[in-house]
Motif scaffolding. Structure first.
Motif, PDB file in Angstrom:
ATOM      1  N   LYS A  28       0.709   5.662  -3.330  1.00  0.00           N
ATOM      2  CA  LYS A  28      -0.585   5.406  -2.684  1.00  0.00           C
ATOM      3  C   LYS A  28      -1.601   5.508  -2.972  1.00  0.00           C
ATOM      4  CE  LYS A  28       2.363   7.858   0.762  1.00  0.00           C
ATOM      5  NZ  LYS A  28       2.560   9.589   1.312  1.00  0.00           N
ATOM      6  N   GLN A  29      -1.611   6.459  -4.266  1.00  0.00           N
ATOM      7  CA  GLN A  29      -3.397   6.751  -5.270  1.00  0.00           C
ATOM      8  C   GLN A  29      -3.945   5.412  -5.561  1.00  0.00           C
ATOM      9  OE1 GLN A  29      -3.818  10.798  -6.941  1.00  0.00           O
ATOM     10  NE2 GLN A  29      -1.691  11.533  -5.645  1.00  0.00           N
ATOM     11  N   TRP A  30      -2.777   5.013  -6.433  1.00  0.00           N
ATOM     12  CA  TRP A  30      -3.432   3.790  -6.878  1.00  0.00           C
ATOM     13  C   TRP A  30      -3.726   3.192  -6.145  1.00  0.00           C
ATOM     14  CZ3 TRP A  30      -1.564  -0.905  -8.219  1.00  0.00           C
ATOM     15  CH2 TRP A  30       0.260  -1.007  -8.840  1.00  0.00           C
ATOM     16  N   THR A  31      -2.514   2.228  -5.684  1.00  0.00           N
ATOM     17  CA  THR A  31      -2.461   1.167  -4.411  1.00  0.00           C
ATOM     18  C   THR A  31      -4.006   1.006  -3.310  1.00  0.00           C
ATOM     19  OG1 THR A  31      -0.951   2.212  -3.426  1.00  0.00           O
ATOM     20  CG2 THR A  31      -0.441  -0.229  -4.710  1.00  0.00           C
ATOM     21  N   ALA A  32      -5.282   2.720  -2.936  1.00  0.00           N
ATOM     22  CA  ALA A  32      -5.736   2.669  -1.887  1.00  0.00           C
ATOM     23  C   ALA A  32      -6.659   1.850  -2.774  1.00  0.00           C
ATOM     24  CB  ALA A  32      -5.966   4.336  -2.431  1.00  0.00           C
ATOM     25  N   ALA A  33      -6.890   1.272  -3.368  1.00  0.00           N
ATOM     26  CA  ALA A  33      -8.573   0.042  -3.796  1.00  0.00           C
ATOM     27  C   ALA A  33      -7.464  -1.200  -2.873  1.00  0.00           C
ATOM     28  CB  ALA A  33      -8.037  -0.080  -5.379  1.00  0.00           C
ATOM     29  N   PHE A  34      -6.009  -1.220  -2.654  1.00  0.00           N
ATOM     30  CA  PHE A  34      -6.123  -2.354  -1.874  1.00  0.00           C
ATOM     31  C   PHE A  34      -6.043  -2.170  -0.454  1.00  0.00           C
ATOM     32  CE2 PHE A  34      -3.381  -2.746  -5.456  1.00  0.00           C
ATOM     33  CZ  PHE A  34      -4.044  -4.074  -6.290  1.00  0.00           C
ATOM     34  N   ASN A  35      -6.237  -0.772  -0.017  1.00  0.00           N
ATOM     35  CA  ASN A  35      -5.937   0.067   1.203  1.00  0.00           C
ATOM     36  C   ASN A  35      -5.692   1.099   1.038  1.00  0.00           C
ATOM     37  OD1 ASN A  35      -5.532   0.507   3.993  1.00  0.00           O
ATOM     38  ND2 ASN A  35      -4.564  -1.594   3.927  1.00  0.00           N
ATOM     39  N   PRO A  36      -7.113   2.227   1.442  1.00  0.00           N
ATOM     40  CA  PRO A  36      -6.443   3.195   2.221  1.00  0.00           C
ATOM     41  C   PRO A  36      -5.684   3.899   2.194  1.00  0.00           C
ATOM     42  CG  PRO A  36      -8.528   2.506   2.789  1.00  0.00           C
ATOM     43  CD  PRO A  36      -8.050   1.676   2.726  1.00  0.00           C
TER      44      PRO A  36
END
Length: 149
Positions: A28-36
């Protein structure tokens, strides 16, 4: 469809990089770049269905459906995309998925003296090319920071 490659070197062992990349909380933390609100539902186990989800700007659940074609721990993961999530619906046929159904996203992990080289190969359609080319490096920078902390 074009295959695009992204690479990063992470000053951490391959086990830590693999676990951080695929772990429920750290994903969830690193893919927050795509969608929070990025998340996943399902399993990274070979043959498993997986859904990559998030909440749109209008408050609707959306995302992508896939199957884990391969998962060799700490070496290689291959996702084959099969559909979209639109609210509570899974869409696996029709014009909305025709452009990219069957596309892949592959992660390759290689460790050398405590440094892990992570390579991401992803099939991108014309519509999403610029978005991924600008956003994926940001996501990998977040992953690198998580792993090196």
């Amino acid at each position: 469809m074009e295959r695009v490659q992204f690479k990063t070197s992470i000053n951490a062992g391959v086990k830590k990089v693999y676990d951080t990349m695929l772990g429920q909380d750290t994903f969830k933390q690193w893919t927050a770049a795509f969608n929070p609100t990025s998340d996943f539902e399902g399993s990274w186990k070979k043959g498993s269905k997986i859904a990559f989800t998030g909440i749109s700007k209008t408050g609707k659940r959306e995302g992508m459906l896939g199957v884990i074609e391969e998962n060799i721990p700490e070496q290689f993961v291959s996702i084959k995309y099969s559909g979209l999530i639109d609210g509570d619906r899974e869409i696996t046929e029709g014009p909305d998925v025709a452009d990219w159904a069957g596309s892949h996203e592959n992660y390759t992990f290689e460790e050398n003296n405590g440094l892990t080289e992570l390579t991401v190969d992803i099939d991108i359609n014309d519509e999403m090319r610029e978005y991924f080319k600008s956003t994926y490096p940001k996501a990998l920078a977040l992953l690198k920071n998580l792993c090196e902390a």
